[in-house]
Write a protein that holds these residues in place. Structure first.
Motif, PDB file in Angstrom:
ATOM      1  N   ILE A  32      15.528 -91.907  12.720  1.00 40.74           N
ATOM      2  CA  ILE A  32      14.282 -91.231  13.076  1.00 40.74           C
ATOM      3  C   ILE A  32      14.168 -90.034  12.126  1.00 40.74           C
ATOM      4  CG2 ILE A  32      12.913 -90.256  14.972  1.00 40.74           C
ATOM      5  CD1 ILE A  32      14.325 -92.971  15.683  1.00 40.74           C
ATOM      6  N   GLY A  33      13.215 -90.043  11.254  1.00 41.39           N
ATOM      7  CA  GLY A  33      13.000 -88.903  10.361  1.00 41.39           C
ATOM      8  C   GLY A  33      12.235 -87.831  11.118  1.00 41.39           C
ATOM      9  N   VAL A  34      12.881 -86.700  11.346  1.00 40.71           N
ATOM     10  CA  VAL A  34      12.235 -85.654  12.140  1.00 40.71           C
ATOM     11  C   VAL A  34      11.295 -84.858  11.241  1.00 40.71           C
ATOM     12  CG1 VAL A  34      12.583 -83.618  13.587  1.00 40.71           C
ATOM     13  CG2 VAL A  34      14.126 -85.582  13.787  1.00 40.71           C
ATOM     14  N   THR A  35      10.000 -85.046  11.477  1.00 37.66           N
ATOM     15  CA  THR A  35       8.969 -84.533  10.570  1.00 37.66           C
ATOM     16  C   THR A  35       8.292 -83.262  11.089  1.00 37.66           C
ATOM     17  OG1 THR A  35       7.544 -86.239  11.568  1.00 37.66           O
ATOM     18  CG2 THR A  35       8.483 -86.721   9.426  1.00 37.66           C
ATOM     19  N   LYS A  36       8.878 -82.637  12.094  1.00 32.52           N
ATOM     20  CA  LYS A  36       8.289 -81.383  12.583  1.00 32.52           C
ATOM     21  C   LYS A  36       8.268 -80.361  11.447  1.00 32.52           C
ATOM     22  CE  LYS A  36      12.675 -79.604  14.395  1.00 32.52           C
ATOM     23  NZ  LYS A  36      13.588 -79.643  15.535  1.00 32.52           N
ATOM     24  N   TYR A  37       7.196 -79.605  11.373  1.00 30.61           N
ATOM     25  CA  TYR A  37       6.972 -78.610  10.309  1.00 30.61           C
ATOM     26  C   TYR A  37       6.765 -79.220   8.923  1.00 30.61           C
ATOM     27  CZ  TYR A  37       8.602 -75.093  13.651  1.00 30.61           C
ATOM     28  OH  TYR A  37       8.757 -74.300  14.742  1.00 30.61           O
ATOM     29  N   VAL A  38       6.854 -80.538   8.807  1.00 29.30           N
ATOM     30  CA  VAL A  38       6.679 -81.167   7.498  1.00 29.30           C
ATOM     31  C   VAL A  38       5.213 -81.583   7.373  1.00 29.30           C
ATOM     32  CG1 VAL A  38       7.383 -83.065   6.001  1.00 29.30           C
ATOM     33  CG2 VAL A  38       9.053 -82.026   7.559  1.00 29.30           C
ATOM     34  N   GLU A  39       4.554 -81.144   6.319  1.00 28.48           N
ATOM     35  CA  GLU A  39       3.125 -81.432   6.216  1.00 28.48           C
ATOM     36  C   GLU A  39       2.871 -82.910   5.915  1.00 28.48           C
ATOM     37  OE1 GLU A  39       2.056 -79.932   1.794  1.00 28.48           O
ATOM     38  OE2 GLU A  39       2.770 -78.409   3.207  1.00 28.48           O
ATOM     39  N   ALA A  40       1.649 -83.326   6.263  1.00 24.96           N
ATOM     40  CA  ALA A  40       1.311 -84.754   6.208  1.00 24.96           C
ATOM     41  C   ALA A  40       1.595 -85.367   4.836  1.00 24.96           C
ATOM     42  CB  ALA A  40      -0.162 -84.938   6.578  1.00 24.96           C
ATOM     43  N   GLU A  41       1.303 -84.619   3.790  1.00 26.99           N
ATOM     44  CA  GLU A  41       1.484 -85.170   2.450  1.00 26.99           C
ATOM     45  C   GLU A  41       2.955 -85.541   2.187  1.00 26.99           C
ATOM     46  OE1 GLU A  41      -0.702 -86.358   0.524  1.00 26.99           O
ATOM     47  OE2 GLU A  41       0.887 -86.910  -0.882  1.00 26.99           O
ATOM     48  N   ARG A  42       3.848 -84.689   2.661  1.00 27.37           N
ATOM     49  CA  ARG A  42       5.281 -84.985   2.460  1.00 27.37           C
ATOM     50  C   ARG A  42       5.761 -86.089   3.408  1.00 27.37           C
ATOM     51  NH1 ARG A  42       9.245 -80.748   2.665  1.00 27.37           N
ATOM     52  NH2 ARG A  42      10.383 -82.012   1.186  1.00 27.37           N
ATOM     53  N   ILE A  53      10.276 -94.557  10.896  1.00 30.44           N
ATOM     54  CA  ILE A  53      10.043 -93.899  12.185  1.00 30.44           C
ATOM     55  C   ILE A  53      10.008 -92.385  11.991  1.00 30.44           C
ATOM     56  CG2 ILE A  53      10.776 -93.668  14.589  1.00 30.44           C
ATOM     57  CD1 ILE A  53      12.543 -96.129  14.201  1.00 30.44           C
ATOM     58  N   CYS A  54       8.934 -91.762  12.486  1.00 28.84           N
ATOM     59  CA  CYS A  54       8.815 -90.311  12.440  1.00 28.84           C
ATOM     60  C   CYS A  54       9.035 -89.759  13.842  1.00 28.84           C
ATOM     61  CB  CYS A  54       7.426 -89.893  11.980  1.00 28.84           C
ATOM     62  SG  CYS A  54       7.015 -90.430  10.325  1.00 28.84           S
ATOM     63  N   GLY A  55       9.788 -88.680  13.939  1.00 29.48           N
ATOM     64  CA  GLY A  55       9.996 -88.008  15.222  1.00 29.48           C
ATOM     65  C   GLY A  55       9.352 -86.643  15.201  1.00 29.48           C
ATOM     66  N   GLU A  56       8.528 -86.366  16.207  1.00 30.76           N
ATOM     67  CA  GLU A  56       7.840 -85.073  16.280  1.00 30.76           C
ATOM     68  C   GLU A  56       8.157 -84.416  17.613  1.00 30.76           C
ATOM     69  OE1 GLU A  56       5.711 -83.298  14.305  1.00 30.76           O
ATOM     70  OE2 GLU A  56       5.597 -84.673  12.593  1.00 30.76           O
ATOM     71  N   ASN A  57       8.194 -83.088  17.628  1.00 25.17           N
ATOM     72  CA  ASN A  57       8.512 -82.420  18.893  1.00 25.17           C
ATOM     73  C   ASN A  57       7.406 -81.516  19.423  1.00 25.17           C
ATOM     74  OD1 ASN A  57       8.807 -80.252  17.179  1.00 25.17           O
ATOM     75  ND2 ASN A  57      10.602 -79.445  18.249  1.00 25.17           N
ATOM     76  N   ARG A  58       6.283 -81.439  18.692  1.00 24.40           N
ATOM     77  CA  ARG A  58       5.158 -80.683  19.229  1.00 24.40           C
ATOM     78  C   ARG A  58       3.911 -81.550  19.173  1.00 24.40           C
ATOM     79  NH1 ARG A  58       5.279 -75.094  16.230  1.00 24.40           N
ATOM     80  NH2 ARG A  58       5.198 -76.583  14.517  1.00 24.40           N
ATOM     81  N   LEU A  59       3.275 -81.651  20.321  1.00 25.58           N
ATOM     82  CA  LEU A  59       2.231 -82.652  20.465  1.00 25.58           C
ATOM     83  C   LEU A  59       1.053 -82.448  19.522  1.00 25.58           C
ATOM     84  CD1 LEU A  59       1.410 -85.167  21.944  1.00 25.58           C
ATOM     85  CD2 LEU A  59       0.403 -83.744  23.726  1.00 25.58           C
ATOM     86  N   GLN A  60       0.554 -81.212  19.459  1.00 24.88           N
ATOM     87  CA  GLN A  60      -0.631 -80.974  18.620  1.00 24.88           C
ATOM     88  C   GLN A  60      -0.360 -81.253  17.155  1.00 24.88           C
ATOM     89  OE1 GLN A  60      -1.987 -77.035  19.750  1.00 24.88           O
ATOM     90  NE2 GLN A  60      -3.992 -77.906  20.190  1.00 24.88           N
TER      91      GLN A  60
END
Ligand SMILES: *Cc1c(COP(=O)(O)O)cnc(C)c1O
Length: 232
Positions: A32-42, A53-60
């Protein structure tokens, strides 16, 4: 700037080695690549490089990125963060797996929301393996006691357990916590409850994922080792 296209093969190789060390199939571990704080382009670059698979921890933040990136074949999003009650409605059906269900009340509410949308939401139950007051999750005892009730909800699918052990710099110090989570999943299996699969163990982050794999992780949540350090 951290080079994701260079980091991804390194992380995948580390996963492969750790699995092989203990006689497990490398395919039995999902990254699971944790993409929190990582901008969409990256994130897009990571997906182009083969992350699935992307893992995010903040809904918005997650919703904005999912919208920006759009549907990509073979790519799924997991939710790995804490959820307030009023947010449960918005996660249902949006994420292929929610790793962080932390109480029976939450499970009940999620089941209700999933029923409203006529779907079955896959989840993991989070276990507070370090019994930390700052972290959510079931204690081992609470989990075992809650399982028969959890098994009655038909609009959720419990796939396994997740943990975020207390942070220590020494990855070896995490091993007992990973063992504990693995043993707990085995114990839940012996309850023989219908619909409770317990096939997934989500444990291990950048600092300790090889150890987690040695102890049975089927999902590792890796952020920094892929994307570099986050603003904080
Ligand atoms: C941020 C986060 C991770 C990734 O941590 P890294 O140390 O950057 O790999 C994993 N799991 C959860 C729940 C997280 O919030």
């Amino acid at each position: 700037m951290t080079d994701i296209a260079a980091n991804l093969p390194l992380v995948l190789q580390t996963i492969r080695r750790a699995a092989e060390e203990v006689g497990r199939k490398p395919q039995s571990v999902q990254l699971i690549g944790v993409t929190k704080y990582v901008e969409a382009e990256r994130v897009r670059q990571a997906l182009d490089a083969g992350l699935a698979i992307c893992g995010e921890n903040r809904l918005q933040e997650a919703q904005a990125k999912m919208e920006a990136i759009g549907v990509r074949p073979g790519v799924t999003w997991h939710f790995i963060g804490r959820l307030q009650r009023r947010k449960l409605k918005s996660v249902v059906g949006q994420f292929s797996l929610i790793h962080s269900m932390e109480s029976i009340e939450q499970v009940e509410e999620l089941d209700r929301r999933a029923q409203e949308q006529s779907l079955r939401q896959s989840i993991l139950l989070q276990v507070n393996v370090g019994n930390e007051s700052t972290k959510g999750g079931f204690s081992a005892l609470e989990l075992l006691e809650a399982m028969p009730a959890v098994a009655k909800f038909v609009h959720i699918k419990v796939c396994g357990l997740m943990a975020i052990p207390p942070w220590t710099e020494n990855p070896e110090a995490m091993r007992p916590h990973f063992r504990k989570l693995h043993a707990l999943a085995q114990e839940v299996k012996t309850l023989g409850l219908p619909g409770i699969e317990m096939t997934e163990l989500s444990m291990g982050m950048s600092n300790d994922y090889p150890i987690a794999i040695q102890e049975g992780a089927t999902m590792v949540r890796v952020g920094t080792a892929l994307f570099g350090s986050r603003p904080q």
